[in-house]
Design a protein around this motif. Structure first.
Motif, PDB file in Angstrom:
ATOM      1  N   LEU A 138       0.852  -1.193   0.000  1.00 28.76           N
ATOM      2  CA  LEU A 138       0.000   0.000   0.000  1.00 28.76           C
ATOM      3  C   LEU A 138       0.881   1.234   0.000  1.00 28.76           C
ATOM      4  O   LEU A 138       2.059   1.169   0.364  1.00 28.76           O
ATOM      5  N   LYS A 139       0.295   2.377  -0.334  1.00 27.80           N
ATOM      6  CA  LYS A 139       1.009   3.635  -0.149  1.00 27.80           C
ATOM      7  C   LYS A 139       1.259   3.795   1.352  1.00 27.80           C
ATOM      8  O   LYS A 139       0.466   3.350   2.177  1.00 27.80           O
ATOM      9  N   ASP A 140       2.368   4.449   1.698  1.00 25.68           N
ATOM     10  CA  ASP A 140       2.749   4.603   3.103  1.00 25.68           C
ATOM     11  C   ASP A 140       1.612   5.159   3.954  1.00 25.68           C
ATOM     12  O   ASP A 140       1.353   4.668   5.048  1.00 25.68           O
ATOM     13  N   ILE A 141       0.925   6.164   3.462  1.00 26.63           N
ATOM     14  CA  ILE A 141      -0.130   6.827   4.241  1.00 26.63           C
ATOM     15  C   ILE A 141      -1.314   5.885   4.519  1.00 26.63           C
ATOM     16  O   ILE A 141      -2.075   6.098   5.462  1.00 26.63           O
ATOM     17  N   ASP A 142      -1.452   4.825   3.729  1.00 21.54           N
ATOM     18  CA  ASP A 142      -2.596   3.915   3.843  1.00 21.54           C
ATOM     19  C   ASP A 142      -2.318   2.655   4.659  1.00 21.54           C
ATOM     20  O   ASP A 142      -3.205   1.814   4.814  1.00 21.54           O
ATOM     21  N   ARG A 143      -1.101   2.508   5.190  1.00 19.66           N
ATOM     22  CA  ARG A 143      -0.780   1.291   5.936  1.00 19.66           C
ATOM     23  C   ARG A 143      -1.538   1.244   7.267  1.00 19.66           C
ATOM     24  O   ARG A 143      -1.493   2.191   8.047  1.00 19.66           O
TER      25      ARG A 143
END
Length: 162
Positions: free
Chosen positions: A18-23
């Motif tokens: 996932l994108k970092d912000i979505d982890r």
């Protein structure tokens, strides 16, 4: 006097790309957030404002703390600027807190949190771990003027696990 509580988000999951912000949080992160939040309820000021990074792992950590500490979820303010890993950015955000709030609880990210604590605290902390809680007190009356503060309390999950 200003009180600042910095809480690093709990351990996140790397299981899905996932994108970092979505982890999201990992199972250990969820467990550590519960352990730490239950251990700090006596260290919270009577009144405070709560800010969080919009990253999923920070939001989930803030929600666990809120549920365990009876903080209404709708009072958490998600600030895009708190999705930062840079201490100078974090410092600028904190120094722009309205002075009507004497206590700020902030859910954010490392290295910004560790670097901020070491710049503004009165003792060195090698690393604020995931789910780490650090409480600082400043003698200043204006957030813009905070300088060296006093470390009141630090709580790290590894100290609480048995």
């Amino acid at each position: 006097m200003k009180n600042l509580i910095l809480i690093r988000h709990a351990k996140s999951s790397w299981d899905i790309p996932l994108k970092d912000i979505d982890r999201p949080l990992s199972q250990r992160g969820i467990s550590d957030a519960h352990i730490t939040s239950h251990a700090i309820d006596t260290f919270l000021p009577k009144t405070f404002i709560v800010w969080s990074s919009p990253a999923k792992r920070a939001k989930e950590t803030a929600m666990i703390y809120a549920q365990n500490l009876s903080i209404p979820l709708e009072t958490i303010i998600y600030k895009d600027d708190l999705y930062t890993f840079d201490e100078r950015n974090l410092e600028n955000i904190i120094k722009n807190c309205e002075n009507k709030y004497d206590s700020l609880i902030l859910f954010g990210h490392n290295g910004a949190i560790t670097d901020f604590v070491n710049k503004f605290g009165d003792c060195y902390i090698d690393n604020v771990p995931t789910s780490g809680f650090v409480s600082l007190k400043f003698d200043e009356e204006d957030w813009k003027n905070i300088q060296k503060g006093k470390l009141l309390k630090k709580v790290f999950p590894r100290e609480l696990r048995s």
